[in-house]
Design a protein around this motif. Sequence first.
Motif: not given
Lengths: 509, 358, 306
Positions: B45-46, B48-49, B289, B332-335, B337-338, B341
């Motif tokens: 995914l990284l 891809l980004r 969270q 982003p720090a929230a990335s 979360n991937i 998950a």
Amino acid sequence: MSIEAPVAPTTLPMLQVDGFSKRFGEVQANSDVRFDVHAGEVHALVGENGAGKSTLLKMVYGVYEPDEGRMLIDGEPVALGSPAAARSRGVGMVFQDLRLVPAFTVTENIALAANPGPVLRLKDLAAEIAEASARHGLAVHPNARVRHLSIGERQRVEILKVLMTGARLIILDEPTSVLAPQEVDALFAVVRQLTEAGFGIVIVTHKLGEVRAIADRVTVLRAGRTVLHGVDPDDYDDEQLIEAMVGRAVPALPAERGPVPPSDVPALELTGVSSRGDRGHEALTDISLRVQPGELVGIAGVAGSGQRELCEVALGLRPTTSGEVRIGGASVDSARDAIGAGAASVPEDPVADSVVRRLTVLEHMGLDGRRIPARGLGVDWAAVRARMTDADARLGLRIAPAKRRLSELSGGNIQRVILTRELALDSSLVVAAYPSRGLDVANARRTQEVLLERRAAGSGVLMVSEDLDELMALADRIVVMHDGHVSGEVLAADFDRQAIGRLMVGGTS
Amino acid sequence: MTTLLDPTPSLVEPGERPDRRAAALRATGRWAAAIGGALVIFSALLLLRGANPLEALGDMWVSTFLRGRSLAEILNVMAPITLAALAVLVPARAGLTNVGGEGQLMLGAIAAGGTALALDQQLPGPLVLVLALVAGGVAGAAWAGVAAILRLRFQVDEAVSTLLLNFIALDLLLFLIYQPWRESAAGQPTTRELADAAKMPVITGTVINVGIIVALAATVVVILVLGRTRWGFRLSVVGGNAEAARRAGMNVAGLVISALIVGGLLAGLAGAIQFTGIEYKLRAGFGLQIGYLGFLASWLARHRPLPVLLASFVLAALAIAGDSLQLDAQLPAASVNILTALILAAVLGWTTVKARRA
Amino acid sequence: MSLIIDVLTGGVRGGTSILYAALGETVSQRSGVINLGTEGGMLGGALTAYIIAAETGNPWLGVLGGGIVGAALALVHALLVLWRGANQFASGLMVLFLALGLTSLFGASYVGRTITPFTTWAIPVLSDIPVLGPVLFDQDPLVYLSYLAVPAAWFVLFRTRAGLLLRTAGERSDALTVHGADVRVVRTWAVGAGGFLAGVGGAHLSIAYTNTWFENMVAGRGFIAVALVILAAWGPVKVMAGAYLFGAALALGPALQARGIPVNQFLLHVIPFVLTLVVLAALGRRSSNAAPAELQRVFENGAPAT
């Protein structure tokens, strides 16, 4: 959709099973089983629980694939592979636990089976149902919700459903186990009408009276093998058929037992008790009932007549809307009251009511309702283990090892653990619902003996059973329930199947 | 404390089998495969980004585990996650689904904050701290108690009610910091900062605050209480089959209430620690969270207390790694979360040995 | 009067994203699967729609893309709970975290981008009706589409064979097995379709209602949708009413503030949640009796029968 009457009877069997074998793990459920059905006949399939009847039928209906053997329909070898394939070949099945959706209407349930294309034509279908139900004498209302129907009505819906999907061969899996004798008569009338119209019927039962009443031929299975194949039941007497089923002569119960000792304080006393069922309807109405210490009272009734609620009310598990429950003179409002007053219980459905996920046999032994033996804040498991060993030795039901998880055991093994726990207690009252259900003949007999031992030791015993013979053999008195009422009471000296049967459907004896 | 212990051979973990070593080895293997698979998908995914996954993961690893302060930060973040996970685990033992750790934590923080900020100018710091922790635990317990009452009195399922109560708690927090408790009308909507004397002390010579010790102690207590007491045994009976518990004469309602309330207490404590040990002020986004992360941690650990520590550590490390992802790789720090998950998905879906009788 | 119209219009506009998501969740729950990942499906749908609208200038393509991503996220949930035996609540939250992470990673560069959003189309004649006109018929096309989606969902659930199979999966899975349908396949379709609708709901949020993208912008609407389905007793029409109620509660604060009436918006924001709890408490056992039987099993032990 219309219901075509099947072709006229021919000499070729509609269904022929040749040497079916099926193994599940270590259990050989069927070995070399033979079976056949002709058009226009009723063929009874009998055998004890675990004899392999369900396995055979599930292979015929395409739920399981046989390991070996073949099956012919109208003389043609077929491999079904799925219930849908079975239905397309004209084989229909009415399951014992009736696979109807309670939340749906009759029409919706039948729509599920009869394939009407992508959009449901519920009105057309309802009209067809009304027409078909009139033709076959199966009174059902198409728009009624199944949830609101009695068991007998639900069974009619199932039969209608099977007919409307084009079945010519109909398998009825223990259809009478939930019916009153009079409802059984109505069902048999339908069955006769169907055979006259050329349908082939397989009826599973373990009641010899029914075999004699309805079957043209009978096949007996024992331990997965065909013991008798398609014989005329009139050629055999009851003893011979029973021996074919159980394999050996069953010892008679101890017939002589002492009289009920007189007592001022009943072990259980219900006075004018009414109570609601799970769905909020009135399940018990104005029940008055006494069980004396040293007395065994049997409860007979059609399934769902309030037996479950009666047991729960007696044990303080279900609140009453009026009336009073007393055990040994002490008023009962909660399970704790009942246990405190000395009640023990064998639940109707042990898997649902007693088996705790992940817990072992030993841990279940600690759940007899008495104080859990304490050791500091913890449990004194050594004390529980001692209790268990003692109980097992006294009762002789040979329970599974202490470390096994109860939920992983078979139904019969679970039942024996619960029976051992509850019947070993020094109780003043035993409430036993279907205590011998799921047990083999020897253990069922031992359980009946233990119940009589409890009676002899001075406990009051309240026993619910669907087997009238069992009740008549054990009880001092049989109380018959119908639709939440006590419809009558019969003393041991006056036991009579027909009289009790009439009371079960609300008549008078 | 020793009287709690039951010296008889343990039946308290009925799931245990004699071949523990082999099982442990298999479990380790499954975990390694789960984390490895998650890293591979995350890298893809990284890529891809448009980011370089090796570089980003390398940076993450270095700044999460090899920087001096990082381990301390992980332990600090781990403390409330562990408590929030125990807040799921205890009710789960009684068969309850507590999705409300988030709200109970929020209430705990509000109560701790309210108490501490009202008193920290008058009373000695350590006393204020203790009072704040007590207030937080009590408030969390009370918030869970609402769900318990809704379940027992009104038959509202606790999974639904605790979820809804999360949003009510969040709105309560926002209401307080936007108006009554706001430090100044001009700046950000926050309360003022807690006085230094009342902050959670650090372990001498480190920057690790005492929160982790509270969390570890709570874990030990939970292990003993669930495994060795009659209350713990009764909870597992209720959780395994409530009808069987009822028929054995147990007070099922009381057990359900107590399990949920103990859960709420632990979550409230987590909120109090988050306030007194990490954030020091209530603000929008406070403790965001952590409650849900605790839920995931408890599920990662299959509701067993000791593995909860490991799961909480992993999730805390990932949270810190998220920060480094933002600093080092400008992602982003929230990335992160991937990754969380994906690891959870692997554990939930591919590490269970289903041993159910048909 | 204008306050009422503003609140009602805002209720429909703000409630539409919840409506789509709740409609999808109805389909899913009717088959016996609860999906807490609806929140994540909405997030995924919102970002995807936003990206596509930004890159292509065509919001309709955005809606389609949003729906597909919503469905894909829901299928992750279906894979885990139906085919791998995972707990439904845990898996749902996992999907939420997955969506949070993905939208954060891929959405960062779209924060602040301008797009071609949906605009309101006043329907001639109908929009001139007093009160109802501006409330119902001066809206964006996705709102109009939702007027069709609700009866369509009802029809599919209650008047088609597919709907009958779906409801049977939610009521009594062994009855379905007897009729030759695979429960897990039926449920997978239902969960996927539900996720598609959640994605469309997210798309409405980002490219028809707020016309912006920021991290975690769904802000609990997906959870509201899940609760709403239970509140509405699994009926599509009641879901619609509930969604507008939630929308109106969210619209009340800004409408009052615009008129200089000082209210703390969080006190208003909390109303729908409190209201839901109160109604659920008032319905009590009746709401659980209305629940699909297999769904009740999920609440009891976390896994439906298969």
